[in-house]
Design an enzyme around this catalytic site. Structure first.
Site, PDB file in Angstrom:
ATOM      1  N   ASP A  56      26.609 -13.299  -4.117  1.00 59.61           N
ATOM      2  CA  ASP A  56      25.276 -13.902  -3.650  1.00 59.61           C
ATOM      3  C   ASP A  56      23.935 -12.969  -3.441  1.00 59.61           C
ATOM      4  O   ASP A  56      24.207 -11.989  -4.081  1.00 59.61           O
ATOM      5  CB  ASP A  56      25.481 -14.346  -2.127  1.00 59.61           C
ATOM      6  CG  ASP A  56      24.519 -15.291  -1.319  1.00 59.61           C
ATOM      7  OD1 ASP A  56      23.707 -15.989  -2.111  1.00 59.61           O
ATOM      8  OD2 ASP A  56      24.543 -15.280  -0.150  1.00 59.61           O
TER       9      ASP A  56
ATOM     10  N   GLU B 241      19.139 -13.427  -6.992  1.00 58.02           N
ATOM     11  CA  GLU B 241      18.312 -13.564  -7.691  1.00 58.02           C
ATOM     12  C   GLU B 241      17.334 -12.230  -8.086  1.00 58.02           C
ATOM     13  O   GLU B 241      16.432 -12.360  -9.254  1.00 58.02           O
ATOM     14  CB  GLU B 241      17.176 -14.241  -6.686  1.00 58.02           C
ATOM     15  CG  GLU B 241      17.602 -15.745  -6.502  1.00 58.02           C
ATOM     16  CD  GLU B 241      18.871 -15.733  -5.435  1.00 58.02           C
ATOM     17  OE1 GLU B 241      18.980 -14.681  -4.768  1.00 58.02           O
ATOM     18  OE2 GLU B 241      19.824 -16.516  -5.635  1.00 58.02           O
TER      19      GLU B 241
ATOM     20  N   ASP C 231      21.466 -22.684  -1.353  1.00 54.23           N
ATOM     21  CA  ASP C 231      21.351 -23.039  -0.049  1.00 54.23           C
ATOM     22  C   ASP C 231      20.434 -24.727   0.101  1.00 54.23           C
ATOM     23  O   ASP C 231      19.755 -24.834  -0.727  1.00 54.23           O
ATOM     24  CB  ASP C 231      20.513 -22.241   0.986  1.00 54.23           C
ATOM     25  CG  ASP C 231      21.262 -20.794   1.052  1.00 54.23           C
ATOM     26  OD1 ASP C 231      22.348 -20.816   0.678  1.00 54.23           O
ATOM     27  OD2 ASP C 231      20.437 -19.853   1.655  1.00 54.23           O
TER      28      ASP C 231
HETATM   29  C1  GLC Z   1      23.008 -16.814   1.799  1.00 51.70           C
HETATM   30  C2  GLC Z   1      23.868 -17.753   0.942  1.00 51.70           C
HETATM   31  C3  GLC Z   1      24.549 -18.557   2.026  1.00 51.70           C
HETATM   32  C4  GLC Z   1      25.209 -17.571   2.874  1.00 51.70           C
HETATM   33  C5  GLC Z   1      24.368 -16.777   3.668  1.00 51.70           C
HETATM   34  C6  GLC Z   1      24.841 -15.592   4.511  1.00 51.70           C
HETATM   35  O1  GLC Z   1      21.595 -17.877   2.568  1.00 51.70           O
HETATM   36  O2  GLC Z   1      23.150 -18.512   0.321  1.00 51.70           O
HETATM   37  O3  GLC Z   1      25.486 -19.221   1.381  1.00 51.70           O
HETATM   38  O4  GLC Z   1      26.175 -18.273   3.769  1.00 51.70           O
HETATM   39  O5  GLC Z   1      23.440 -16.095   2.656  1.00 51.70           O
HETATM   40  O6  GLC Z   1      25.702 -14.829   3.626  1.00 51.70           O
END
Ligand code: GLC
Length: 660
Positions: A305, A308, A418
């Site tokens: 995650d 980007e 998201d």
């Molecule tokens: C980001 C991710 C999401 C996750 C959050 C906390 O927003 O896209 O899926 O729950 O971070 O880690």
């Protein structure tokens, strides 16, 4: 036929496998002006497919899209950039061809936005390769492109099971509760996701000893119940003395640098972080090997995650902003100052200027991040996938990432980033699927139920009725939102039935997935890919073909108890209330209004086709993959692809059998 045209000195993206000779002649179809902008005149009936994870419809005509990987959980119709950069389009109509703009930086696709009948494509710098693909039809062009970019990632079989996730499970007990509640409600479950709270102060590859005192034990205890734990790994590495990942990264110059040659500092969940320089092969190897800390505890899947990379703020911009705010606060804040104030604060997150301020080390030369921005997430997943092939050579590991570029599809899947508990985001997810499949991303799906904001029981049911067809099928939500585990709703059984139906469909979905991956097909296609001459099929934006046998047409509107459906050929309507209670009806080609009660799933089986349908199980390892019957037109056969679902090379255990 694939022709390649090179402008300037493109940064190697590794999207394309092997080498393609540069074409001798002029670039066809497009005009290119001195500024480096490509233009194409669109005929009234031309359709533009592609761009993968982007906003708006299946036909991208009528908006401007910018490939610049960006964290935007609140995306709507007027958004221009999302989490992935998938610069492949197919123009279908007067002339039908594909075009891939292989470029690592920001690139704009103005598809009839400035001028309805002109498409303009403009990279930030004129260093790129353009691939033009011509072929028999859209499917053939997409297939040629897929062969060019290499085979799509195939996840382990268990990854087709249902997954429960939430940012907010704080400790082992929370995880055990989720497993127990699913079991108590008799809802199948294959995975529970660990979000950032399992880590110690959000440090990658650590486990909080107080909240998760024995992750190894928890992993094996749940695995014995058929449930895998899937932890998150974030891109930013916390700056903390004594933390091995931080110390080693600094010592070996594995982090991105600022203009002064110091490790660049940004802020994400852990606070101040450095960003691993995933463009350096050595840094990739180093970071990738760290995943062993978790595979050693029995972990078999990960989600990558914030790659980007997302940057909440940089320290210097924060300091400047605070100074400006103080100046503003000292005076009498008028309306202009007020907007300047809110704009400055909102502009801290993902500020484009911050991406100009750090550098990668590419063979000893500094490369400004913004020039290669869209490759960052891809190389994070590549780091993990390449290292894990060495760490676990005998096992397929589940991987998916938030950010991606074409090429990442060989290393892992992606989730669609998201989203929100908005009805429009059910449709948005579906409309992205063909473009994602064209770009090689087969293992994908949305945060079911919506990540941000509060869902409702009816919305969750409708969302399940769509998502149960997507390879990645995960319920995920954000901290602070309403709980949306399926046992939290009144009508638990309606939701449970949808999950059971998913499990009955897994042999089919997995088979179609394998076919799509091994034969370079699209698992999800717009109707017009199979019915190119049908004007109505060409306009259909809320139905998709799935494999060669199905058409899906989910209900995605609040309070709707049915929907209009267009059938490009005669099809069998299947209406399911539960896995063993359903009706079928043959409907002729044309327009229909189909009733769909809230607890009902509908889908369509194509003329003279049938699909294998199994029996539910509490998790995939308990599925009987042999006990299948054919559902569909009597007398039709189905070619079933199956494998052991776990060894790295799917072909080593592939079986193809005909069911009739
Ligand atoms: C980001 C991710 C999401 C996750 C959050 C906390 O927003 O896209 O899926 O729950 O971070 O880690």
């Amino acid at each position: 036929m694939i022709r390649k045209y090179v402008y300037g000195t493109p940064f190697p993206t590794d999207a394309v496998m092997g080498s393609v000779e540069e074409a001798g002649e002029e670039l066809p179809f497009f005009e290119r002006d001195e500024s480096g902008m490509f233009s194409y005149r669109l005929d009234e009936n031309d359709i533009v497919y592609g761009l993968g994870e982007q906003v708006r419809g299946i036909n991208k005509r009528g908006w401007q899209y910018i490939s610049w990987n960006f964290d935007n959980p609140n995306h709507q119709e007027d958004t221009r950039s999302l989490y992935g950069a998938h610069n492949f389009i197919i123009i279908s109509g007067e002339q039908t061809f594909g075009a891939f703009f292989d470029y690592a930086g920001k690139i704009e696709f103005d598809i009839g936005y400035t001028n309805r009948s002109v498409m303009r494509i403009k990279p930030a710098q004129n260093d790129l390769a353009v691939y033009i693909i011509t072929g028999e039809n859209e499917k053939d062009i997409a297939g040629q492109f897929r062969r060019l970019i290499g085979r799509s990632y195939i996840p382990p079989f268990w990854a087709f099971g249902y997954g429960q996730s939430r940012w907010g499970y704080r400790n082992e007990q929370d995880i055990r509760t989720v497993a127990a509640q699913y079991q108590a409600a008799d809802i199948p479950l294959d995975s529970i996701y660990l979000d950032i709270d399992y880590m110690e102060r959000y440090k990658d590859f650590t486990v909080d000893p107080n909240r998760f005192p024995d992750l190894k034990q928890l992993t094996s205890e749940l695995k014995a119940q058929g449930i895998r734990l899937v932890p998150i790994i974030d891109a930013g590495v916390k700056i903390e003395e004594g933390y091995d990942v931080y110390e080693e990264g600094v010592q070996h110059n594995y982090f991105c640098k600022d203009a002064g040659g110091n490790d660049f500092v940004g802020a994400v969940w852990p606070g101040r972080v450095h960003f691993p320089d995933f463009l350096q092969p050595e840094a990739r190897k180093w970071f990738g090997r760290k995943y062993a800390a978790l595979t050693g505890l029995g972990i078999e899947g990960f989600w990558n995650d914030m790659n980007e990379p997302a940057i909440f703020y940089t320290e210097d911009r924060l300091a400047d902003t605070c100074a400006e705010i103080q100046k503003l606060a000292a005076g009498n804040m008028g309306i202009n100052e007020y907007f300047a104030f809110t704009g400055m604060v909102a502009g801290l997150n993902g500020n484009p200027g911050d991406y100009d301020k750090f550098y990668h080390n590419v063979n000893g030369k500094p490369v400004r991040h913004s020039e290669v921005h869209n490759l960052y997430g891809m190389n994070m997943t590549r780091a993990a996938a390449e290292a894990l092939r060495e760490i676990c050579p005998d096992k397929r590991i589940l991987f998916f990432s938030r950010s991606s570029y074409i090429g990442a599809h060989r290393y892992g899947g992606i989730w669609q980033g998201d989203n929100k508990s908005w009805w429009s985001h059910i449709l948005q997810s579906m409309q992205q699927l063909p473009g994602l499949n064209m770009a090689g991303f087969l293992f994908t799906g949305a945060d079911t139920g919506g990540f941000g904001s509060d869902t409702t029981e009816d919305q969750m049911l409708r969302w399940l009725q769509y998502s149960l067809f997507t390879p990645l099928f995960r319920n995920h939500s954000a901290e602070g939102t309403r709980m949306q585990e399926l046992y939290c709703f009144d009508n638990v059984n309606a939701a449970a039935e949808m999950i059971r139906i998913r499990y009955c469909l897994i042999p089919y979905l997995y088979s179609e997935f394998l076919k799509a991956a091994l034969l370079d097909n699209m698992m999800f296609r717009p109707l017009a890919f199979d019915f190119p001459k049908d004007p109505m099929a060409r306009q259909t934006e809320d139905q998709l073909l799935l494999g060669n046998e199905l058409m899906i047409a989910p209900v995605y509107r609040q309070n709707a108890l049915g929907r209009s459906v267009y059938l490009p050929e005669e099809m069998m309507l299947v209406t399911m209330r539960s896995w063993d209670q359903y009706t079928t009806e043959i409907l002729p080609r044309g327009h229909h209004y189909v009733d769909v009660a809230l607890e009902e799933l509908v889908f369509f089986i194509r003329r003279n086709k049938a699909i294998p349908f199994g029996k539910p199980a509490s998790h995939t390892s308990a599925l009987d993959r042999e006990d299948l019957h054919l559902l569909g037109y009597p007398g039709s056969a189905y070619e079933l692809y199956a494998d052991d679902g776990c060894s790295l090379d799917p072909e080593s255990s592939l079986t193809v059998s005909t069911l009739c």
